[in-house]
Design a protein around this motif. Sequence first.
Motif, PDB file in Angstrom:
ATOM      1  N   LYS B 156       0.838  -1.200   0.000  1.00 50.10           N
ATOM      2  CA  LYS B 156       0.000   0.000   0.000  1.00 50.10           C
ATOM      3  C   LYS B 156       0.866   1.242   0.000  1.00 50.10           C
ATOM      4  O   LYS B 156       2.015   1.222   0.455  1.00 50.10           O
ATOM      5  CB  LYS B 156      -0.873   0.006   1.255  1.00 50.10           C
ATOM      6  N   ASN B 157       0.302   2.338  -0.438  1.00 47.34           N
ATOM      7  CA  ASN B 157       0.993   3.629  -0.544  1.00 47.34           C
ATOM      8  C   ASN B 157       2.254   3.496  -1.380  1.00 47.34           C
ATOM      9  O   ASN B 157       2.415   2.574  -2.156  1.00 47.34           O
ATOM     10  CB  ASN B 157       1.326   4.185   0.866  1.00 47.34           C
ATOM     11  N   GLY B 158       3.171   4.433  -1.179  1.00 48.10           N
ATOM     12  CA  GLY B 158       4.426   4.349  -1.919  1.00 48.10           C
ATOM     13  C   GLY B 158       4.273   4.708  -3.384  1.00 48.10           C
ATOM     14  O   GLY B 158       3.239   5.157  -3.847  1.00 48.10           O
ATOM     15  N   TYR B 159       5.341   4.502  -4.136  1.00 49.31           N
ATOM     16  CA  TYR B 159       5.419   4.895  -5.543  1.00 49.31           C
ATOM     17  C   TYR B 159       6.032   3.739  -6.325  1.00 49.31           C
ATOM     18  O   TYR B 159       7.032   3.161  -5.901  1.00 49.31           O
ATOM     19  CB  TYR B 159       6.285   6.150  -5.639  1.00 49.31           C
ATOM     20  N   THR B 160       5.402   3.401  -7.447  1.00 55.66           N
ATOM     21  CA  THR B 160       5.880   2.285  -8.268  1.00 55.66           C
ATOM     22  C   THR B 160       6.410   2.802  -9.585  1.00 55.66           C
ATOM     23  O   THR B 160       5.824   3.703 -10.166  1.00 55.66           O
ATOM     24  CB  THR B 160       4.717   1.331  -8.611  1.00 55.66           C
ATOM     25  N   PHE B 161       7.493   2.234 -10.057  1.00 54.95           N
ATOM     26  CA  PHE B 161       7.961   2.579 -11.397  1.00 54.95           C
ATOM     27  C   PHE B 161       8.575   1.334 -12.033  1.00 54.95           C
ATOM     28  O   PHE B 161       8.799   0.326 -11.372  1.00 54.95           O
ATOM     29  CB  PHE B 161       8.962   3.741 -11.375  1.00 54.95           C
ATOM     30  N   GLU B 162       8.839   1.434 -13.320  1.00 53.77           N
ATOM     31  CA  GLU B 162       9.329   0.268 -14.054  1.00 53.77           C
ATOM     32  C   GLU B 162      10.789   0.451 -14.432  1.00 53.77           C
ATOM     33  O   GLU B 162      11.253   1.542 -14.713  1.00 53.77           O
ATOM     34  CB  GLU B 162       8.486   0.055 -15.313  1.00 53.77           C
ATOM     35  N   THR B 163      11.512  -0.668 -14.423  1.00 59.41           N
ATOM     36  CA  THR B 163      12.919  -0.642 -14.835  1.00 59.41           C
ATOM     37  C   THR B 163      13.140  -1.842 -15.757  1.00 59.41           C
ATOM     38  O   THR B 163      12.224  -2.589 -16.028  1.00 59.41           O
ATOM     39  CB  THR B 163      13.859  -0.810 -13.636  1.00 59.41           C
ATOM     40  N   SER B 164      14.373  -2.013 -16.212  1.00 55.72           N
ATOM     41  CA  SER B 164      14.660  -3.194 -17.010  1.00 55.72           C
ATOM     42  C   SER B 164      14.942  -4.357 -16.057  1.00 55.72           C
ATOM     43  O   SER B 164      15.223  -4.159 -14.872  1.00 55.72           O
ATOM     44  CB  SER B 164      15.876  -2.944 -17.888  1.00 55.72           C
ATOM     45  N   THR B 165      14.857  -5.573 -16.587  1.00 55.72           N
ATOM     46  CA  THR B 165      15.061  -6.744 -15.725  1.00 55.72           C
ATOM     47  C   THR B 165      16.494  -6.806 -15.212  1.00 55.72           C
ATOM     48  O   THR B 165      16.746  -7.243 -14.095  1.00 55.72           O
ATOM     49  CB  THR B 165      14.756  -8.042 -16.502  1.00 55.72           C
ATOM     50  N   GLY B 166      17.449  -6.339 -16.023  1.00 54.45           N
ATOM     51  CA  GLY B 166      18.846  -6.367 -15.576  1.00 54.45           C
ATOM     52  C   GLY B 166      19.079  -5.469 -14.381  1.00 54.45           C
ATOM     53  O   GLY B 166      19.792  -5.828 -13.430  1.00 54.45           O
ATOM     54  N   LEU B 167      18.463  -4.283 -14.400  1.00 49.44           N
ATOM     55  CA  LEU B 167      18.628  -3.364 -13.276  1.00 49.44           C
ATOM     56  C   LEU B 167      17.999  -3.952 -12.023  1.00 49.44           C
ATOM     57  O   LEU B 167      18.544  -3.841 -10.919  1.00 49.44           O
ATOM     58  CB  LEU B 167      18.000  -2.010 -13.611  1.00 49.44           C
ATOM     59  N   ALA B 168      16.834  -4.622 -12.177  1.00 51.60           N
ATOM     60  CA  ALA B 168      16.181  -5.242 -11.025  1.00 51.60           C
ATOM     61  C   ALA B 168      17.074  -6.321 -10.427  1.00 51.60           C
ATOM     62  O   ALA B 168      17.212  -6.431  -9.198  1.00 51.60           O
ATOM     63  CB  ALA B 168      14.828  -5.830 -11.448  1.00 51.60           C
ATOM     64  N   ARG B 169      17.720  -7.110 -11.285  1.00 52.61           N
ATOM     65  CA  ARG B 169      18.624  -8.156 -10.768  1.00 52.61           C
ATOM     66  C   ARG B 169      19.793  -7.542 -10.024  1.00 52.61           C
ATOM     67  O   ARG B 169      20.245  -8.055  -9.003  1.00 52.61           O
ATOM     68  CB  ARG B 169      19.161  -9.028 -11.904  1.00 52.61           C
ATOM     69  N   MET B 170      20.287  -6.403 -10.543  1.00 50.49           N
ATOM     70  CA  MET B 170      21.414  -5.763  -9.881  1.00 50.49           C
ATOM     71  C   MET B 170      21.004  -5.237  -8.514  1.00 50.49           C
ATOM     72  O   MET B 170      21.751  -5.342  -7.548  1.00 50.49           O
ATOM     73  CB  MET B 170      21.954  -4.609 -10.732  1.00 50.49           C
ATOM     74  N   LEU B 171      19.780  -4.670  -8.423  1.00 50.14           N
ATOM     75  CA  LEU B 171      19.337  -4.144  -7.133  1.00 50.14           C
ATOM     76  C   LEU B 171      19.183  -5.262  -6.120  1.00 50.14           C
ATOM     77  O   LEU B 171      19.322  -5.041  -4.918  1.00 50.14           O
ATOM     78  CB  LEU B 171      17.991  -3.427  -7.295  1.00 50.14           C
ATOM     79  N   LEU B 172      18.864  -6.469  -6.600  1.00 45.64           N
ATOM     80  CA  LEU B 172      18.649  -7.580  -5.691  1.00 45.64           C
ATOM     81  C   LEU B 172      19.906  -8.377  -5.423  1.00 45.64           C
ATOM     82  O   LEU B 172      19.879  -9.360  -4.707  1.00 45.64           O
ATOM     83  CB  LEU B 172      17.587  -8.523  -6.273  1.00 45.64           C
ATOM     84  N   SER B 173      21.038  -7.969  -6.013  1.00 46.36           N
ATOM     85  CA  SER B 173      22.228  -8.800  -5.874  1.00 46.36           C
ATOM     86  C   SER B 173      22.768  -8.707  -4.453  1.00 46.36           C
ATOM     87  O   SER B 173      22.561  -7.726  -3.757  1.00 46.36           O
ATOM     88  CB  SER B 173      23.290  -8.351  -6.864  1.00 46.36           C
ATOM     89  N   SER B 174      23.435  -9.789  -4.035  1.00 50.51           N
ATOM     90  CA  SER B 174      24.066  -9.733  -2.717  1.00 50.51           C
ATOM     91  C   SER B 174      25.551  -9.918  -2.911  1.00 50.51           C
ATOM     92  O   SER B 174      25.952 -10.804  -3.658  1.00 50.51           O
ATOM     93  CB  SER B 174      23.490 -10.801  -1.804  1.00 50.51           C
ATOM     94  N   PRO B 175      26.464  -9.202  -2.324  1.00 50.24           N
ATOM     95  CA  PRO B 175      26.184  -8.187  -1.308  1.00 50.24           C
ATOM     96  C   PRO B 175      25.446  -6.978  -1.868  1.00 50.24           C
ATOM     97  O   PRO B 175      25.419  -6.792  -3.061  1.00 50.24           O
ATOM     98  CB  PRO B 175      27.588  -7.778  -0.820  1.00 50.24           C
ATOM     99  N   THR B 176      24.845  -6.213  -0.999  1.00 52.70           N
ATOM    100  CA  THR B 176      23.987  -5.105  -1.423  1.00 52.70           C
ATOM    101  C   THR B 176      24.715  -4.228  -2.429  1.00 52.70           C
ATOM    102  O   THR B 176      25.878  -3.918  -2.262  1.00 52.70           O
ATOM    103  CB  THR B 176      23.622  -4.224  -0.220  1.00 52.70           C
TER     104      THR B 176
END
Lengths: 240, 239
Positions: B156-176
């Motif tokens: 709920k609330n917040g703001y949603t936007f779209e990115t490419s799948t590669g950028l999403a994978r990078m944001l989820l990579s570990s280490p942060t």
Amino acid sequence: MEKTEGRAEGRKANQLRKYACTRNPLGRAHGSARWEQGDTVVVAAVYGPRPGTRKGENPEKASIEVVWKPMTGQSGRQEKEYEMTLKRTLQSICLLTVHPNTTTSVVLQVMSDDGSLLPCAINASCAALAFAGIPLKHLAVAIGCGVLENGDVILDTSKAEEKQLKSFAHLVFPNSSKSVDLKESQQKDGQSERGLITSITHGVMSEEDYFNCIERGLAASSRISDFLRTTLQKHTPDYL
Amino acid sequence: MESKKPLRSAFVDDYVVPGDVILDLADMTNQTIKLGAGLRQDCDTIQVTSAGRLRLSKPNKYWVENSQKRYIPSVEDTVLGIVVDTKPDNFLVDIKGPSLAFLPVLSFEGGTRRNIPKFEIGTLIYARVVKANSIMNPELSCMDAIGKAAEFGQLKNGYTFETSTGLARMLLSSPTCPLLEALGKKLSFEIAVGLNGRVWVNAPSPSNVILVSEAIKQSESFNRMQQRSMVEKLLAKLA
């Protein structure tokens, strides 16, 4: 008497015009490419795969729809013919069974036309499909060849040349691919087995001239193929 | 013994384009190779179908890594979907893929026919892909494998936007990744990243939300080194 040295800007018979490709110039499209060959510029945009097929299309395969927008004026018969050619060409390079019951739309906009329009459009749409990640069997590389009075073949015809020539052909080849050494293939044999995807001819030419065109076109297509490979690689984001 | 040694493709970590042949199976006997995204088997050869970098995960899994605007669903991915329709048995959810995904109305923790959640059209859902193949619509679930809610469900609330799948994978990579680390040191926000290229950001103040989303959107074109300095510049402008 037409001499091959008499081409505009001193181009030789086998010399192609300067070509360039831009990755994803359109922000909203799922994949797009702007392909320039000399003064001929075409922008291709790919949307898809989107759920649902149109009526009459086979739901067991993905369907491709092509819209061609001319630079000026309304779409007429010539545009419908280009759309049909492009649709058949793209259907043969896409893997249609990977995403059944979906539609991929390809929209082409002609920005400027200085000859070899169809090859430029095919190159642009193939690059756009690759940028959008649509599964492909291989890339398609297109080239326009013209036949002079004395039987010589010139590549990448400009508009002025096309008006004067008695016949010219647009040929589409699959790209030259890297491969691990397969037991039976050798470099030279591999080339001639690559085959022809599409061939559109205008005017009258003899069989020999036609086969000459194919040979020259095949040789030039490997140059464009290498260029396409480096373009695809150059524009990958750095975080990959 | 030739047949026991796994054949490694010569093109691992190279850039490949559709049509490239990466492996010839004629030499190999009794070995299993797993093919991931972007590859297909054509008689005795393995061919590439999407342009990207070929990766190998030992001992025998190959895939092509690339970054796209659209998403191809695969099992066990966590995605952010938007509800587009409700049916008696399923919610129809758009996950930016080739077809709409189904979210069964009962796949929530403690879900029974009596307490079906009421999601309107446009609701943002964080879910897990349970079934995905090319023939059927993908199926989602808002429970983890054991059956607990585990942060899945409506955002709920917040703001949603779209990115490419590669950028999403990078944001989820570990280490942060350095981007989120640098932002997290100065700002407080919460973020949900879907592998299908959707990101949701929420923060107590709107300016934080805007800062974080702009920083992420702009890092499409930066590499890891430049991300940190870009974030520092952005934050300096604020102060």
